[in-house]
Design a protein around this motif. Structure first.
Motif, PDB file in Angstrom:
ATOM      1  N   THR A 122       0.907   9.343  -6.052  1.00  0.00           N
ATOM      2  CA  THR A 122       1.560  10.565  -6.058  1.00  0.00           C
ATOM      3  C   THR A 122       2.740  11.706  -6.232  1.00  0.00           C
ATOM      4  O   THR A 122       2.271  12.676  -6.335  1.00  0.00           O
ATOM      5  CB  THR A 122       0.997  10.795  -4.691  1.00  0.00           C
ATOM      6  N   ILE A 132      -6.118   8.055  -1.019  1.00  0.00           N
ATOM      7  CA  ILE A 132      -5.875   9.188  -2.024  1.00  0.00           C
ATOM      8  C   ILE A 132      -6.987   9.969  -2.061  1.00  0.00           C
ATOM      9  O   ILE A 132      -7.958   9.546  -2.480  1.00  0.00           O
ATOM     10  CB  ILE A 132      -5.243   8.558  -3.084  1.00  0.00           C
ATOM     11  N   ALA A 185       0.136   6.392   5.768  1.00  0.00           N
ATOM     12  CA  ALA A 185      -0.510   4.709   4.905  1.00  0.00           C
ATOM     13  C   ALA A 185       0.142   3.403   4.817  1.00  0.00           C
ATOM     14  O   ALA A 185       1.478   3.335   5.602  1.00  0.00           O
ATOM     15  CB  ALA A 185       0.349   5.665   3.451  1.00  0.00           C
ATOM     16  N   ALA A 195       4.704   7.571   1.603  1.00  0.00           N
ATOM     17  CA  ALA A 195       3.826   7.277   2.221  1.00  0.00           C
ATOM     18  C   ALA A 195       3.751   7.416   3.294  1.00  0.00           C
ATOM     19  O   ALA A 195       2.393   8.074   4.443  1.00  0.00           O
ATOM     20  CB  ALA A 195       3.625   5.414   2.068  1.00  0.00           C
ATOM     21  N   LEU A 201      -5.485   0.246  -1.997  1.00  0.00           N
ATOM     22  CA  LEU A 201      -5.955   2.094  -1.688  1.00  0.00           C
ATOM     23  C   LEU A 201      -6.619   2.272  -1.377  1.00  0.00           C
ATOM     24  O   LEU A 201      -6.949   3.290  -1.012  1.00  0.00           O
ATOM     25  CB  LEU A 201      -5.273   2.334  -3.130  1.00  0.00           C
ATOM     26  N   THR A 213       0.971  -0.908   0.223  1.00  0.00           N
ATOM     27  CA  THR A 213       0.041  -0.357   0.374  1.00  0.00           C
ATOM     28  C   THR A 213       1.019   1.042  -0.297  1.00  0.00           C
ATOM     29  O   THR A 213       1.112   2.345  -0.686  1.00  0.00           O
ATOM     30  CB  THR A 213      -0.928  -0.304   1.080  1.00  0.00           C
ATOM     31  N   TYR A 252       0.925   4.076  -2.844  1.00  0.00           N
ATOM     32  CA  TYR A 252       0.344   5.199  -2.254  1.00  0.00           C
ATOM     33  C   TYR A 252       0.957   6.406  -3.083  1.00  0.00           C
ATOM     34  O   TYR A 252       1.407   7.794  -4.201  1.00  0.00           O
ATOM     35  CB  TYR A 252       0.226   5.640  -1.639  1.00  0.00           C
TER      36      TYR A 252
END
Length: 520
Positions: A97, A117, A106, A101, A143, A89, A93
């Motif tokens: 992005t 997100i 995260a 994280a 996610l 995860t 992320y």
């Protein structure tokens, strides 16, 4: 005399017109060519739990990966490229992005987690969408979806479509967690309204189960693979999962068909969008547990289901790249192949991964694997491939998947659209093979933080519990309260802790790490 003057003027004018036409023609062709190069198709092939040494080009034994090896021979094989974190995860992320994280806190998400997100966040697919790309995600998501109170029988959103993807076909969480269904855009695939899907997520299968579906605790005789207690919840397709699932019988996944199903959706998307720029984030479930390969691959190598899953993943890579060739768009498509974190062997299911390992080293010469702060946790096989643009070579440049956001933005001349990224650095020239100069400093996230600092690698102590299979020491677990410093130039296996002899360097790196963690 006047006649000849007029004739000469006419000839001159015609020559001028022809010359201008030729120049404009070349200009148009050049402009068109440049436009194609400025907006290539982009495919990220994202393997799951694939270690640095798990493919042939990086030294695999006991399994063959001819299609990935081909990409490595014809593209750039990176020897020091990293996932942003040692678990899935957080890595996903960061890739989408351009931020580490920890900035979103995260963690590995449960099957019923809300979308991590937030809609409105600037993302890689959204940036590409704003530049005229059609965008898709196919495969494992993990996610989160919805707002935390998902009714799987209604429209499930927000999700990928709310953060920049035009199309999505997902395994909502991951194969070892319920719900064990596909989600296309906002809708569960093949769901029968007379058999509503219900989910109760828990890590403890001994808790009260409100559904009639058997579990690994109540009916172990129904299992294809035995599982640990955490993975002994509801049984779907002979595999027990984390959590309880009721109803949704017609929508259930068949693990053996998972790769083929996702491949079909990916190639359909490519074919449909072959005439316009597209971005495909193809997120494999292989080689994550449960490993239940298609009969085409089951039992075909010496490493058991884990090796079969690697071979299956390699075949999918070949099918996708063959699709590009057949559609004659291979030379206008950049492919990035990589993994979300390092390897793990017996991660909840008894599939003989450790017993059948033989001489194979999933992390190569590096220490650690999935969950680990050592190099094996994030140093993963990474290849960039773009026929006619990327020339074959090997590169030791240091870079991270968090850099894909800024690098792809630079590739399509849209750096101005990177609005919220703190951590992504432009590695375009490294990815294209035009530069060997990567990062000087790079964060590695796991149960703690590691920092690459030139030739140095520092690991911060932590009070969090950890467990992983170490390629050097076997299974390691416990609390890590010791600072660690390694010189990777001479000790890539991280065997000699230098903190006692390099206290000044430790303090220097600690300050750099502190500044990164405090940056907003």
């Amino acid at each position: 005399m006047i006649f000849y003057e007029n004739l000469i003027n006419t000839v001159i004018i015609r020559i001028y017109i022809v010359t201008i036409s030729i120049v404009m023609c070349f200009s148009c062709n050049s402009s068109k060519s440049d436009d194609v190069l400025e907006k290539p198709n982009i495919i990220i092939l994202y393997a799951d739990d694939l270690g640095y040494g798990d493919v042939g080009a990086y030294g695999a034994k006991g399994v063959e990966t001819p299609h990935i090896d081909f990409l490595a021979r014809k593209g750039i094989k990176f020897t020091d490229a990293h996932s942003a974190a040692a678990t899935c995860t957080p890595s996903r992320y960061s890739l989408l992005t351009g931020n580490y994280a920890f900035r979103r806190n995260a963690k590995v998400l449960p099957g019923d987690a809300p979308l991590l997100i937030e809609p409105g966040t600037e993302t890689l697919p959204l940036m590409l969408q704003k530049n005229g790309y059609t965008t898709a995600v196919v495969g494992k998501w993990h996610l989160g979806l919805g707002d935390g109170k998902v009714d799987w029988n209604e429209k499930v959103k927000p999700g990928p479509l709310e953060i920049g993807f035009d199309y999505s076909y997902l395994l909502p969480s991951t194969g070892d967690r319920v719900p064990s269904v596909y989600l296309e855009n906002h809708t569960v695939v093949n769901l029968d309204i007379n058999d509503p899907l219900e989910i109760l997520f828990t890590d403890n299968p001994n808790e009260y189960n409100p559904y009639k579906r058997p579990t690994g605790i109540t009916n172990p005789e129904l299992l294809k693979q035995n599982a640990d207690e955490q993975h002994s919840g509801s049984i779907v397709n002979g595999i027990s999962r984390i959590g309880f699932m009721g109803g949704g019988k017609r929508a259930e996944i068949v693990d053996e068909d998972l790769s083929n199903t996702l491949l079909d959706k990916a190639t359909q998307f490519i074919d449909k969008n072959k005439s316009t720029p597209f971005f495909l984030y193809f997120s494999f479930h292989d080689i994550h547990v449960p490993r239940v390969p298609h009969p085409q691959f089951a039992g075909k190598n010496s490493m058991g289901p884990r090796g079969d899953a690697i071979a299956q993943m390699d075949w999918v890579v070949g099918e996708i790249t063959n699709t590009l060739k057949q559609l004659n768009i291979e030379k206008n498509t950049m492919v990035i192949f990589t993994s979300d974190n390092g390897p793990v062997l017996n991660d909840g299911y008894e599939d003989m991964a450790e017993e059948k390992l033989g001489n194979h080293q999933p992390s190569g010469i590096f220490r650690g694997g999935k969950y680990s702060a050592f190099e094996g946790g994030t140093r993963v096989p990474t290849i960039s491939y773009w026929p006619g643009t990327i020339q074959p070579k090997e590169s030791s440049a240091l870079w991270s998947q968090v850099d894909l956001y800024a690098s792809i933005a630079s590739l399509i001349n849209s750096e101005h659209l990177i609005l919220e990224s703190i951590d992504s650095q432009n590695m375009k020239d490294v990815i294209l093979g035009k530069s060997k100069v990567g990062r000087d400093i790079m964060l590695e996230e796991s149960y703690t933080y590691g920092l690459r600092y030139g030739k140095w690698k520092y690991i911060m102590p932590s009070q969090k519990e950890y467990r992983w299979v170490d390629t050097i020491k076997g299974i390691e677990s416990g609390i890590d309260t010791m600072r660690k410093l390694y010189n990777l130039d001479v000790d890539p296996g991280e065997t000699n802790n230098l903190t006692s002899t390099h206290e000044g360097k430790v303090i220097e790196i600690q300050e750099v790490l502190k500044s990164i963690l405090n940056e907003k």
